[in-house]
Scaffold this motif. Structure first.
Motif, PDB file in Angstrom:
ATOM      1  N   SER A 170       0.367  -2.657   0.336  1.00 61.70           N
ATOM      2  CA  SER A 170      -0.487  -3.648   0.770  1.00 61.70           C
ATOM      3  C   SER A 170       0.284  -4.839   0.591  1.00 61.70           C
ATOM      4  O   SER A 170       0.931  -5.247  -0.602  1.00 61.70           O
ATOM      5  N   ALA A 171       0.093  -6.008   1.728  1.00 61.60           N
ATOM      6  CA  ALA A 171       1.074  -7.040   1.616  1.00 61.60           C
ATOM      7  C   ALA A 171       0.472  -8.194   1.621  1.00 61.60           C
ATOM      8  O   ALA A 171      -0.652  -8.481   2.294  1.00 61.60           O
ATOM      9  N   ASN A 218      -4.345  -7.164   9.026  1.00 59.04           N
ATOM     10  CA  ASN A 218      -4.187  -5.677   8.396  1.00 59.04           C
ATOM     11  C   ASN A 218      -3.110  -5.631   7.345  1.00 59.04           C
ATOM     12  O   ASN A 218      -1.873  -5.698   7.718  1.00 59.04           O
ATOM     13  N   PRO A 219      -3.420  -5.675   5.889  1.00 52.69           N
ATOM     14  CA  PRO A 219      -2.307  -5.715   4.853  1.00 52.69           C
ATOM     15  C   PRO A 219      -1.420  -4.731   4.573  1.00 52.69           C
ATOM     16  O   PRO A 219      -0.713  -4.637   3.857  1.00 52.69           O
ATOM     17  N   ASP A 220      -1.731  -3.463   5.419  1.00 57.82           N
ATOM     18  CA  ASP A 220      -1.106  -2.411   5.239  1.00 57.82           C
ATOM     19  C   ASP A 220       0.254  -2.407   5.806  1.00 57.82           C
ATOM     20  O   ASP A 220       0.536  -3.038   6.878  1.00 57.82           O
ATOM     21  N   ILE A 221       1.137  -1.896   4.917  1.00 59.92           N
ATOM     22  CA  ILE A 221       2.761  -2.282   5.434  1.00 59.92           C
ATOM     23  C   ILE A 221       3.438  -0.945   4.981  1.00 59.92           C
ATOM     24  O   ILE A 221       2.916  -0.287   3.932  1.00 59.92           O
ATOM     25  N   THR A 261       5.013 -10.583  11.916  1.00 62.37           N
ATOM     26  CA  THR A 261       4.668 -10.012  10.513  1.00 62.37           C
ATOM     27  C   THR A 261       3.700 -10.543   9.782  1.00 62.37           C
ATOM     28  O   THR A 261       2.762  -9.784   9.527  1.00 62.37           O
ATOM     29  N   GLU A 262       3.823 -11.728   9.584  1.00 59.81           N
ATOM     30  CA  GLU A 262       2.760 -12.531   8.786  1.00 59.81           C
ATOM     31  C   GLU A 262       1.343 -12.607   9.682  1.00 59.81           C
ATOM     32  O   GLU A 262       0.366 -12.229   8.903  1.00 59.81           O
ATOM     33  N   THR A 315       4.856  -3.373  10.358  1.00 60.75           N
ATOM     34  CA  THR A 315       3.439  -3.806  10.096  1.00 60.75           C
ATOM     35  C   THR A 315       2.734  -3.360  11.488  1.00 60.75           C
ATOM     36  O   THR A 315       3.438  -2.955  12.318  1.00 60.75           O
ATOM     37  N   LYS A 317       4.966   2.677   1.131  1.00 59.45           N
ATOM     38  CA  LYS A 317       3.765   2.254   1.763  1.00 59.45           C
ATOM     39  C   LYS A 317       3.029   1.322   0.713  1.00 59.45           C
ATOM     40  O   LYS A 317       3.087   1.745  -0.469  1.00 59.45           O
ATOM     41  N   ASN A 373       0.245 -10.402  11.516  1.00 58.11           N
ATOM     42  CA  ASN A 373      -0.103  -8.806  11.683  1.00 58.11           C
ATOM     43  C   ASN A 373      -0.690  -8.617  10.187  1.00 58.11           C
ATOM     44  O   ASN A 373      -1.827  -8.035  10.076  1.00 58.11           O
ATOM     45  N   VAL A 374      -0.064  -9.090   9.106  1.00 61.83           N
ATOM     46  CA  VAL A 374      -0.748  -8.838   7.692  1.00 61.83           C
ATOM     47  C   VAL A 374      -1.965  -9.617   7.579  1.00 61.83           C
ATOM     48  O   VAL A 374      -2.741  -9.058   6.971  1.00 61.83           O
TER      49      VAL A 374
END
Length: 123
Positions: free
Chosen positions: A88-89, A61-64, A54-55, A20, A86, A57-58
């Motif tokens: 979205s999270a 920005n949900p891009d993962i 990680t959470e 992330t 690639k 960051n998501v």
């Protein structure tokens, strides 16, 4: 959307890297191939014990991006292959998908849900 060869990889043990974007740099955590589940509509589900950064960051920005691989599945040039996924999270703390993962992994605090946009073989 999930390639058959990637499904073969997920049946073998290997390390998964989950990436992330933080405020200033990428953040990476690891899990195991055997922890991933795939829904009928090709979403990835990952049990979450920690993954605090990680959470965070998501949420911004949900891009993962994640990588999965195994030496046990033939790739482009012989033994071993890997994939870059690639998507979205979101983090789930309730609902059917959370319950599905919690049944396998009672220790989880959440489920990382990834809507896959692409899955590209890299090896």
């Amino acid at each position: 959307m999930i390639p058959d060869k990637m499904l073969q990889v997920l049946k073998c043990e290997g390390v998964v890297a989950v990436v992330t974007m933080g405020d200033n740099s990428p953040h990476v955590v690891n899990t195991w191939n055997s922890y991933l589940s795939i829904t009928q509509d090709d979403q990835l589900l990952i049990p979450v014990g920690g993954m605090i950064q990680t959470e965070a960051n998501v949420e911004k920005n949900p891009d993962i991006q994640i990588t999965v691989g195994s030496r046990e599945v033939d790739g482009f040039h012989g033994p071993g292959t890997g994939f870059l996924i690639k998507g979205s999270a979101t983090f789930l703390r309730s609902g059917d998908l959370f319950d599905l993962v919690k049944a396998r992994f009672p220790w989880i605090r959440a489920t990382l849900n990834i809507k896959v946009n692409s899955a590209t073989q890299t090896l």
